[in-house]
Design an enzyme around this catalytic site. Structure first.
Site, PDB file in Angstrom:
ATOM      1  N   PHE A 133       2.592   6.553  -1.643  1.00 13.82           N
ATOM      2  CA  PHE A 133       2.888   7.311  -0.417  1.00 13.82           C
ATOM      3  C   PHE A 133       4.109   7.513   0.006  1.00 13.82           C
ATOM      4  O   PHE A 133       5.288   7.155  -0.522  1.00 13.82           O
ATOM      5  CB  PHE A 133       2.109   6.731   0.577  1.00 13.82           C
TER       6      PHE A 133
ATOM      7  N   ASP B 274       7.609  -3.793   8.653  1.00 13.85           N
ATOM      8  CA  ASP B 274       8.290  -2.613   8.969  1.00 13.85           C
ATOM      9  C   ASP B 274       9.480  -2.383   7.938  1.00 13.85           C
ATOM     10  O   ASP B 274       9.994  -3.356   7.246  1.00 13.85           O
ATOM     11  CB  ASP B 274       9.338  -3.140  10.179  1.00 13.85           C
TER      12      ASP B 274
ATOM     13  N   THR C 156      -1.228  -2.780  10.672  1.00 15.05           N
ATOM     14  CA  THR C 156      -0.552  -1.545  10.265  1.00 15.05           C
ATOM     15  C   THR C 156      -1.756  -0.267  10.383  1.00 15.05           C
ATOM     16  O   THR C 156      -2.764  -0.721   9.938  1.00 15.05           O
ATOM     17  CB  THR C 156       0.040  -1.443   8.946  1.00 15.05           C
TER      18      THR C 156
HETATM   19  P1  ITT Z   1       2.826   0.866  10.772  1.00 17.64           P
HETATM   20  O1  ITT Z   1       4.266   0.831  11.616  1.00 17.64           O
HETATM   21  O2  ITT Z   1       1.833   1.123  11.362  1.00 17.64           O
HETATM   22  O3  ITT Z   1       3.061  -0.158   9.732  1.00 17.64           O
HETATM   23  P2  ITT Z   1       4.441   3.082   9.519  1.00 17.64           P
HETATM   24  O4  ITT Z   1       4.024   4.221   8.469  1.00 17.64           O
HETATM   25  O5  ITT Z   1       4.866   3.818  10.923  1.00 17.64           O
HETATM   26  O6  ITT Z   1       3.054   2.490   9.758  1.00 17.64           O
HETATM   27  P3  ITT Z   1       7.111   1.944   9.317  1.00 17.64           P
HETATM   28  O7  ITT Z   1       7.457   2.263  10.853  1.00 17.64           O
HETATM   29  O8  ITT Z   1       7.488   0.654   8.742  1.00 17.64           O
HETATM   30  O9  ITT Z   1       5.487   2.033   9.332  1.00 17.64           O
HETATM   31  O10 ITT Z   1       7.722   2.982   8.571  1.00 17.64           O
HETATM   32  C1  ITT Z   1       8.154   3.083   6.847  1.00 17.64           C
HETATM   33  C2  ITT Z   1       8.259   4.325   6.616  1.00 17.64           C
HETATM   34  O11 ITT Z   1       9.363   4.245   5.381  1.00 17.64           O
HETATM   35  C3  ITT Z   1       6.968   4.882   5.857  1.00 17.64           C
HETATM   36  O12 ITT Z   1       6.142   5.608   6.791  1.00 17.64           O
HETATM   37  C4  ITT Z   1       7.607   5.657   4.636  1.00 17.64           C
HETATM   38  O13 ITT Z   1       7.962   6.927   5.106  1.00 17.64           O
HETATM   39  C5  ITT Z   1       8.774   4.654   4.134  1.00 17.64           C
HETATM   40  N1  ITT Z   1       8.271   3.932   3.381  1.00 17.64           N
HETATM   41  C6  ITT Z   1       8.086   2.641   3.450  1.00 17.64           C
HETATM   42  N2  ITT Z   1       7.490   1.876   2.496  1.00 17.64           N
HETATM   43  C7  ITT Z   1       7.697   2.716   1.485  1.00 17.64           C
HETATM   44  C8  ITT Z   1       7.003   2.650   0.028  1.00 17.64           C
HETATM   45  O14 ITT Z   1       6.612   1.806  -0.657  1.00 17.64           O
HETATM   46  N3  ITT Z   1       6.929   3.923  -0.663  1.00 17.64           N
HETATM   47  C9  ITT Z   1       7.442   5.287   0.283  1.00 17.64           C
HETATM   48  N4  ITT Z   1       7.812   5.120   1.406  1.00 17.64           N
HETATM   49  C10 ITT Z   1       8.003   4.375   1.932  1.00 17.64           C
END
Ligand code: ITT
Length: 200
Positions: free
Chosen positions: A153, A70, A8
């Site tokens: 975050f 994801d 990630t």
């Molecule tokens: P990677 O693909 O590099 O892992 P990303 O941030 O693009 O990073 P995702 O495509 O899985 O990851 O997107 C998940 C999004 O969902 C993340 O950017 C947040 O906006 C939201 N999210 C997921 N888990 C969260 C959490 O624990 N707290 C707050 N927001 C979350």
């Protein structure tokens, strides 16, 4: 010691996954440490497809057992949006987490409260031989119309977790790691991870 690459680029996820996987006898590797900069297009129709794409790409490139996450926020009043598109949910380019929270609240404003929602996480574990295993987790709560708290975050400052009477961003990292969707997914992944690591 066996090694596991965390695939990630999201620093918030890395911090949480490091804490959640601490009890395993494993050396965690990150893409930055390994100088890996892959662009994986997240064009799958499901969390599993996207998580598998990320895990397989990093595993292929590095040769290590790899874990990808994801995840997304699903809001009932928006028919599950932003969901799979949570990381890219804002009309403007180079949007920040704060922009995405603002955009979500704008879209929710005309809808009656409470705004029930849940976070979802799918973890994919890919072996260097190309096998993929999945584990899932959810965390249920409600979206609040204003931000509270500084921790975590993404959508954490507007996601209220009723059992703690706090937003995710008001929880300490230890508290979030007890109740989060990611914690549940990691817990469900352990029965696959442990044997893969000891076979490693
Ligand atoms: P990677 O693909 O590099 O892992 P990303 O941030 O693009 O990073 P995702 O495509 O899985 O990851 O997107 C998940 C999004 O969902 C993340 O950017 C947040 O906006 C939201 N999210 C997921 N888990 C969260 C959490 O624990 N707290 C707050 N927001 C979350």
């Amino acid at each position: 010691m066996p090694k596991l690459l965390i695939a990630t680029s999201n620093q918030g996820k890395i911090k949480e996954l490091e804490a959640l996987l601490k009890k395993l006898d494993v050396e965690l590797l990150t893409p930055t440490q390994m100088n890996l900069q892959l662009t994986v297009e997240e064009d799958g129709k499901t969390y599993q497809e996207n998580a598998a794409k990320k895990a397989l790409a990093y595993s292929r490139e590095s040769g290590w057992l790899t874990l990808a996450d994801d995840s997304g926020l699903e809001v009932d009043a928006l028919n599950g949006a932003p969901g799979l598109h949570s990381a890219r949910y804002a009309p403007k380019a180079n949007a920040t987490d704060a922009d995405r929270r603002r955009y979500l609240l704008e879209n929710l404003k005309p809808k009656p409260r409470p705004w029930s929602a849940h976070f979802h996480a799918t973890i994919a574990i890919a072996t260097p031989q190309g096998q993929v295993y999945f584990a899932e987790g959810n965390c249920y709560g409600e979206i609040l119309p204003e931000e509270r708290g500084e921790n975590g975050f993404g959508y954490d400052p507007i996601f209220y977790f009723p059992e703690a009477q706090k937003t995710m961003a008001e929880l300490s990292s230890a508290e979030k790691n007890r109740i989060s969707h990611r914690a549940a997914a990691v817990k469900n992944a352990l029965h696959v991870l442990r044997p893969l690591l000891s076979a490693g």
